[in-house]
Design a protein around this motif. Structure first.
Motif, mmCIF file in Angstrom:
data_model
loop_
_atom_site.group_PDB
_atom_site.id
_atom_site.type_symbol
_atom_site.label_atom_id
_atom_site.label_comp_id
_atom_site.label_asym_id
_atom_site.label_seq_id
_atom_site.Cartn_x
_atom_site.Cartn_y
_atom_site.Cartn_z
ATOM 1 N N ALA A 89 33.603 -28.564 4.849
ATOM 2 C CA ALA A 89 33.012 -29.362 3.775
ATOM 3 C C ALA A 89 32.624 -28.476 2.593
ATOM 4 O O ALA A 89 32.816 -28.857 1.437
ATOM 5 C CB ALA A 89 31.792 -30.127 4.284
ATOM 6 N N ASN A 93 34.571 -28.710 -1.007
ATOM 7 C CA ASN A 93 33.709 -29.251 -2.062
ATOM 8 C C ASN A 93 34.229 -28.876 -3.445
ATOM 9 O O ASN A 93 34.060 -29.631 -4.402
ATOM 10 C CB ASN A 93 32.276 -28.739 -1.884
ATOM 11 N N ASP A 96 36.520 -31.452 -4.321
ATOM 12 C CA ASP A 96 35.824 -32.734 -4.329
ATOM 13 C C ASP A 96 35.074 -32.952 -5.637
ATOM 14 O O ASP A 96 34.993 -34.086 -6.134
ATOM 15 C CB ASP A 96 34.862 -32.820 -3.147
ATOM 16 N N THR A 100 35.786 -36.176 -7.965
ATOM 17 C CA THR A 100 34.749 -37.116 -8.380
ATOM 18 C C THR A 100 34.735 -37.279 -9.892
ATOM 19 O O THR A 100 34.627 -38.402 -10.404
ATOM 20 C CB THR A 100 33.373 -36.650 -7.874
ATOM 21 N N ARG A 139 26.798 -32.850 0.378
ATOM 22 C CA ARG A 139 28.065 -33.194 1.035
ATOM 23 C C ARG A 139 28.065 -32.698 2.475
ATOM 24 O O ARG A 139 28.472 -33.410 3.394
ATOM 25 C CB ARG A 139 29.229 -32.578 0.268
ATOM 26 N N TRP A 142 25.736 -34.796 4.550
ATOM 27 C CA TRP A 142 26.283 -36.135 4.773
ATOM 28 C C TRP A 142 27.383 -36.097 5.832
ATOM 29 O O TRP A 142 27.467 -36.987 6.673
ATOM 30 C CB TRP A 142 26.809 -36.686 3.447
ATOM 31 N N MET A 143 28.223 -35.070 5.801
ATOM 32 C CA MET A 143 29.395 -35.032 6.680
ATOM 33 C C MET A 143 29.102 -34.511 8.081
ATOM 34 O O MET A 143 29.679 -34.997 9.055
ATOM 35 C CB MET A 143 30.495 -34.182 6.037
#
Length: 168
Positions: A89, A93, A96, A100, A139, A142-143
């Protein structure tokens, strides 16, 4: 419905897939990093918990092959899954953040947000490499729980012979 109409009006049907390919660019590397790290961590755990014999050391997968009747402790599996997810993650990121920005760029389309390359360049100009770490902690937080629960559950089911039932 209003948002769906707006997207369709401005971008057509393809607007609903905004960021699809860059999303693949996030989750394909994430998955590759995750499973490579996860299997390495499990292998390290096997070697610590179940030291191999001389003959087993010649095998590429020494440890697991030699102890098929044994399973890693549940909390060890959880730890391997959590650490592997945190690593994957964190690394993914970087892409990511760009993804986003790309997905939300419809709200303010400018020259800087017209392509993923331009978004990445603009992010770098604004804050250097640190720009790509924004939201990394969130992140990871959350993951990690969801991946840890799902992989630990899968490994437990596999160890107790339930994978045949899952496949059918």
């Amino acid at each position: 419905m209003s948002l769906a109409r707006q997207i369709y009006q401005f971008e057509g049907l393809l607007g609903f897939y905004r960021g699809y390919f860059i999303t693949l660019g996030v989750f394909v590397p994430y998955s590759m990093i995750y499973f490579a790290a996860y299997e390495q961590l499990k292998g390290m755990a096997w070697r610590q918990l179940y030291p191999s014999s001389k003959q087993d050391k010649q095998s590429r997968f020494a440890g697991q092959d030699a102890h098929k009747e044994q399973v890693l402790p549940f909390f060890t599996v959880m730890g391997c899954a959590a650490v592997a997810c945190g690593i994957a993650a964190g690394i993914s990121n970087i892409v990511d953040v760009v993804k986003t920005r790309w997905q939300t760029s419809i709200l303010s389309t400018t020259e800087e947000t017209s392509s993923t390359r331009r978004i990445a360049t603009q992010l770098f100009r604004q804050g250097g490499l640190a720009s790509f770490t924004r939201g990394m902690g969130a992140r990871i937080m959350w993951m990690v729980p969801s991946v840890t629960i799902s992989m630990s559950t899968f490994e437990w089911l596999k160890a107790h012979g339930f994978t045949g039932a899952l496949a059918s």
